[in-house]
Scaffold this motif. Structure first.
Motif, PDB file in Angstrom:
ATOM      1  N   ILE A   1      46.174 -14.161 -11.019  1.00  0.00           N
ATOM      2  CA  ILE A   1      45.994 -13.407  -9.767  1.00  0.00           C
ATOM      3  C   ILE A   1      44.523 -12.985  -9.631  1.00  0.00           C
ATOM      4  CG2 ILE A   1      46.581 -11.226  -8.570  1.00  0.00           C
ATOM      5  CD1 ILE A   1      48.970 -13.073  -8.642  1.00  0.00           C
ATOM      6  N   LEU A   2      43.969 -12.481 -10.749  1.00  0.00           N
ATOM      7  CA  LEU A   2      42.568 -12.018 -10.700  1.00  0.00           C
ATOM      8  C   LEU A   2      41.613 -13.184 -10.440  1.00  0.00           C
ATOM      9  CD1 LEU A   2      42.517  -9.383 -13.609  1.00  0.00           C
ATOM     10  CD2 LEU A   2      42.520  -8.957 -11.144  1.00  0.00           C
ATOM     11  N   ARG A   3      41.892 -14.326 -11.066  1.00  0.00           N
ATOM     12  CA  ARG A   3      41.012 -15.491 -10.874  1.00  0.00           C
ATOM     13  C   ARG A   3      41.040 -15.949  -9.421  1.00  0.00           C
ATOM     14  NH1 ARG A   3      42.588 -17.324 -15.811  1.00  0.00           N
ATOM     15  NH2 ARG A   3      44.252 -18.585 -14.915  1.00  0.00           N
ATOM     16  N   SER A   4      42.234 -16.011  -8.860  1.00  0.00           N
ATOM     17  CA  SER A   4      42.302 -16.509  -7.485  1.00  0.00           C
ATOM     18  C   SER A   4      41.712 -15.480  -6.516  1.00  0.00           C
ATOM     19  CB  SER A   4      43.729 -16.944  -7.153  1.00  0.00           C
ATOM     20  OG  SER A   4      44.302 -16.127  -6.195  1.00  0.00           O
ATOM     21  N   GLY A   5      41.925 -14.162  -6.798  1.00  0.00           N
ATOM     22  CA  GLY A   5      41.315 -13.122  -5.959  1.00  0.00           C
ATOM     23  C   GLY A   5      39.797 -13.165  -6.035  1.00  0.00           C
ATOM     24  N   THR A   6      39.285 -13.457  -7.236  1.00  0.00           N
ATOM     25  CA  THR A   6      37.831 -13.505  -7.417  1.00  0.00           C
ATOM     26  C   THR A   6      37.216 -14.620  -6.576  1.00  0.00           C
ATOM     27  OG1 THR A   6      38.034 -12.626  -9.635  1.00  0.00           O
ATOM     28  CG2 THR A   6      36.013 -13.830  -9.162  1.00  0.00           C
ATOM     29  N   LYS A   7      37.901 -15.751  -6.498  1.00  0.00           N
ATOM     30  CA  LYS A   7      37.390 -16.875  -5.684  1.00  0.00           C
ATOM     31  C   LYS A   7      37.272 -16.447  -4.226  1.00  0.00           C
ATOM     32  CE  LYS A   7      38.793 -21.083  -7.967  1.00  0.00           C
ATOM     33  NZ  LYS A   7      40.093 -21.608  -8.277  1.00  0.00           N
ATOM     34  N   ARG A   8      38.343 -15.795  -3.746  1.00  0.00           N
ATOM     35  CA  ARG A   8      38.355 -15.413  -2.326  1.00  0.00           C
ATOM     36  C   ARG A   8      37.344 -14.297  -2.054  1.00  0.00           C
ATOM     37  NH1 ARG A   8      44.460 -13.983  -1.922  1.00  0.00           N
ATOM     38  NH2 ARG A   8      44.106 -13.631   0.298  1.00  0.00           N
ATOM     39  N   ALA A   9      37.306 -13.283  -2.930  1.00  0.00           N
ATOM     40  CA  ALA A   9      36.348 -12.176  -2.734  1.00  0.00           C
ATOM     41  C   ALA A   9      34.920 -12.693  -2.887  1.00  0.00           C
ATOM     42  CB  ALA A   9      36.614 -11.068  -3.750  1.00  0.00           C
ATOM     43  N   GLY A  10      34.726 -13.568  -3.900  1.00  0.00           N
ATOM     44  CA  GLY A  10      33.381 -14.078  -4.180  1.00  0.00           C
ATOM     45  C   GLY A  10      32.811 -14.859  -3.002  1.00  0.00           C
ATOM     46  N   ALA A  11      33.670 -15.596  -2.292  1.00  0.00           N
ATOM     47  CA  ALA A  11      33.176 -16.390  -1.154  1.00  0.00           C
ATOM     48  C   ALA A  11      32.637 -15.468  -0.060  1.00  0.00           C
ATOM     49  CB  ALA A  11      34.301 -17.274  -0.616  1.00  0.00           C
ATOM     50  N   ILE A  12      33.365 -14.382   0.220  1.00  0.00           N
ATOM     51  CA  ILE A  12      32.907 -13.431   1.256  1.00  0.00           C
ATOM     52  C   ILE A  12      31.622 -12.747   0.775  1.00  0.00           C
ATOM     53  CG2 ILE A  12      33.523 -11.388   2.629  1.00  0.00           C
ATOM     54  CD1 ILE A  12      36.486 -12.018   1.996  1.00  0.00           C
ATOM     55  N   ALA A  13      31.648 -12.317  -0.498  1.00  0.00           N
ATOM     56  CA  ALA A  13      30.515 -11.560  -1.050  1.00  0.00           C
ATOM     57  C   ALA A  13      29.231 -12.392  -1.025  1.00  0.00           C
ATOM     58  CB  ALA A  13      30.844 -11.137  -2.479  1.00  0.00           C
ATOM     59  N   LYS A  14      29.346 -13.653  -1.393  1.00  0.00           N
ATOM     60  CA  LYS A  14      28.173 -14.541  -1.443  1.00  0.00           C
ATOM     61  C   LYS A  14      27.574 -14.702  -0.042  1.00  0.00           C
ATOM     62  CE  LYS A  14      27.257 -18.500  -4.307  1.00  0.00           C
ATOM     63  NZ  LYS A  14      27.682 -18.321  -5.625  1.00  0.00           N
ATOM     64  N   ARG A  15      28.458 -14.961   0.926  1.00  0.00           N
ATOM     65  CA  ARG A  15      27.988 -15.159   2.314  1.00  0.00           C
ATOM     66  C   ARG A  15      27.265 -13.904   2.806  1.00  0.00           C
ATOM     67  NH1 ARG A  15      32.727 -16.016   4.544  1.00  0.00           N
ATOM     68  NH2 ARG A  15      32.900 -14.169   5.843  1.00  0.00           N
ATOM     69  N   HIS A  16      27.882 -12.740   2.571  1.00  0.00           N
ATOM     70  CA  HIS A  16      27.257 -11.508   3.058  1.00  0.00           C
ATOM     71  C   HIS A  16      25.963 -11.211   2.310  1.00  0.00           C
ATOM     72  CE1 HIS A  16      31.271  -9.798   4.830  1.00  0.00           C
ATOM     73  NE2 HIS A  16      30.772 -10.795   5.529  1.00  0.00           N
ATOM     74  N   LEU A  17      25.958 -11.453   0.989  1.00  0.00           N
ATOM     75  CA  LEU A  17      24.735 -11.138   0.235  1.00  0.00           C
ATOM     76  C   LEU A  17      23.568 -11.989   0.736  1.00  0.00           C
ATOM     77  CD1 LEU A  17      24.075  -9.108  -2.153  1.00  0.00           C
ATOM     78  CD2 LEU A  17      23.566 -11.192  -3.395  1.00  0.00           C
ATOM     79  N   HIS A  18      23.818 -13.242   1.070  1.00  0.00           N
ATOM     80  CA  HIS A  18      22.753 -14.088   1.632  1.00  0.00           C
ATOM     81  C   HIS A  18      22.223 -13.479   2.923  1.00  0.00           C
ATOM     82  CE1 HIS A  18      23.926 -18.063  -0.601  1.00  0.00           C
ATOM     83  NE2 HIS A  18      23.418 -17.147  -1.383  1.00  0.00           N
ATOM     84  N   GLU A  19      23.130 -13.025   3.772  1.00  0.00           N
ATOM     85  CA  GLU A  19      22.696 -12.414   5.045  1.00  0.00           C
ATOM     86  C   GLU A  19      21.865 -11.163   4.773  1.00  0.00           C
ATOM     87  OE1 GLU A  19      26.664 -14.031   7.480  1.00  0.00           O
ATOM     88  OE2 GLU A  19      26.492 -11.889   7.024  1.00  0.00           O
ATOM     89  N   ILE A  20      22.288 -10.383   3.774  1.00  0.00           N
ATOM     90  CA  ILE A  20      21.568  -9.132   3.452  1.00  0.00           C
ATOM     91  C   ILE A  20      20.195  -9.473   2.868  1.00  0.00           C
ATOM     92  CG2 ILE A  20      21.619  -7.035   2.041  1.00  0.00           C
ATOM     93  CD1 ILE A  20      24.800  -7.370   2.158  1.00  0.00           C
ATOM     94  N   GLN A  21      20.136 -10.482   1.997  1.00  0.00           N
ATOM     95  CA  GLN A  21      18.842 -10.897   1.422  1.00  0.00           C
ATOM     96  C   GLN A  21      17.889 -11.316   2.538  1.00  0.00           C
ATOM     97  OE1 GLN A  21      20.607 -13.785  -1.223  1.00  0.00           O
ATOM     98  NE2 GLN A  21      20.142 -12.576  -3.047  1.00  0.00           N
ATOM     99  N   ASP A  22      18.407 -12.023   3.530  1.00  0.00           N
ATOM    100  CA  ASP A  22      17.556 -12.444   4.656  1.00  0.00           C
ATOM    101  C   ASP A  22      17.032 -11.227   5.428  1.00  0.00           C
ATOM    102  OD1 ASP A  22      17.937 -15.064   3.957  1.00  0.00           O
ATOM    103  OD2 ASP A  22      19.456 -15.483   5.496  1.00  0.00           O
TER     104      ASP A  22
END
Ligand code: AQP
Length: 332
Positions: A304-325
């Protein structure tokens, strides 16, 4: 679009306050909103933790979420440290958070106690990490117990400071959702302190893993006064322990404090406690049993944690890129 974010620290002894103040309220929200529920292990290490116990408690909190009715198909369930963007955003937000704001935080004062000079930087910066947790997902609503109100206000201030500094409207200002009849469950032994994982006395709290006998014993031993239950909530003024038990009953029965007073007016607490005990066993017993089953299957919990991490990580990565920009950081 509304997006819910909340979490619990894997610091052991998950209790009725965590359930009624937070987790139980999440169950209803998952039907209508996009929900992200985290096990905030990076928060846990702001105070010393035994590594083996920390791993076990992280799995146990995950089991409690699922046993309490959080559906891992509908919601994202993951642990914070598996998504490194939480730490990266914390640094960026730390750079725009004035020390004066952190100096006002009462939880730091309570947890650092008299040894403030020896307290870790992580404990002091805890509310910035909490702001990063929420803002990383651009969450709009945060269902928490009443004790987290001040940290939520700080998260709103940090979101506003970021938007203003960079001239953007990027972070929504997250709204606290403090729900139910028991938003601050107090210790069963002392009505002036909240029910807490770190209270030395096990009789101060109902743990989510307690069996029927433990629940009955702790409620029987709960401190009250010699007066009967009043006809209206006004009669609970200056009776912290009595008010606490009535609020717990109301929350477990999903009714109001008024209704509980009306039902038990004039009855003595010995009688009320026996009814409260039956109600608590009926509500918490099945959850405790499922927690036990899930703890016996760590492979399922880890999945459950592994699959949640994939889904959370995808959102987090996208937003962090926007914030870095926005901030002006070059990316590879
Ligand atoms: N007594 C409480 N009544 C209502 N809600 C509560 N919460 C905690 N205690 C009560 C809510 O539970 C969620 C997760 O809390 P946490 O894991 O961040 O821990 P905490 O707030 O620091 O409190 P604890 O559980 O008592 O742990 P210790 O002893 O380590 O401080 C939050 O939504 C919180 O509001």
């Amino acid at each position: 679009m509304s997006r819910i974010f909340s979490g619990v620290q894997p610091t052991g002894n998950l209790h009725l306050g965590n359930y009624l103040g937070a987790i139980r309220n999440w169950v209803g929200l998952q039907e209508n909103f996009e929900c992200i529920f985290c096990i905030v292990d990076l928060h846990a290490i702001t105070l010393p933790q035994d590594p083996e116990e920390l791993r076990a408690h992280t799995r146990e909190v995950t089991a409690v979420y699922i046993a309490a009715g959080i559906d891992p198909e509908k919601c994202i369930i993951f642990n914070q440290s598996m998504v490194p963007e939480h730490s990266e955003l914390t640094w960026m937000l730390s750079c725009i958070t004035p020390l004066g704001w952190l100096n006002r935080m009462t939880q730091f004062k309570a947890k650092a106690g008299k040894h403030r000079e020896n307290a870790g930087l992580g404990l002091y910066a805890y509310p910035v990490l909490m702001a990063a947790d929420i803002l990383l997902y651009r969450a709009t609503h945060v269902p928490v117990g009443d004790d987290q109100k001040q940290h939520l206000e700080l998260a709103r201030d940090i979101a506003g400071a970021f938007n203003q500094k960079y001239g953007v409207d990027y972070f929504p200002l997250p709204e606290p959702q403090i729900l139910g009849a028991a938003t601050r469950v107090m210790s069963l032994r002392d009505g002036s302190h909240k029910m807490s994982k770190s209270d030395d006395s096990d009789y101060s709290r109902l743990n989510m893993t307690d069996d029927a006998d433990a629940i009955a014993l702790k409620i029987r031993k709960a401190r009250t006064d010699a007066d009967p239950l009043p006809e209206t909530p006004d009669g609970l003024a200056n009776r912290a322990e009595a008010a606490n038990l009535v609020e717990i009953y109301a929350a477990l029965a999903e009714t109001s404090v008024e209704e509980v007073c009306h039902k038990f007016a004039g009855k003595m607490f010995s009688e009320f406690k026996s009814e409260l005990s039956d109600l608590a066993v009926a509500r918490l017993g099945p959850i405790a049993r499922e927690i036990g089953e899930l703890k016996a299957d760590p492979g399922y919990v880890d999945g459950i944690l592994r699959s949640g991490t994939k889904r959370a990580g995808a959102i987090a990565k996208r937003h962090l890129h926007e914030i870095q920009d926005i901030v002006g950081l070059l990316r590879p």
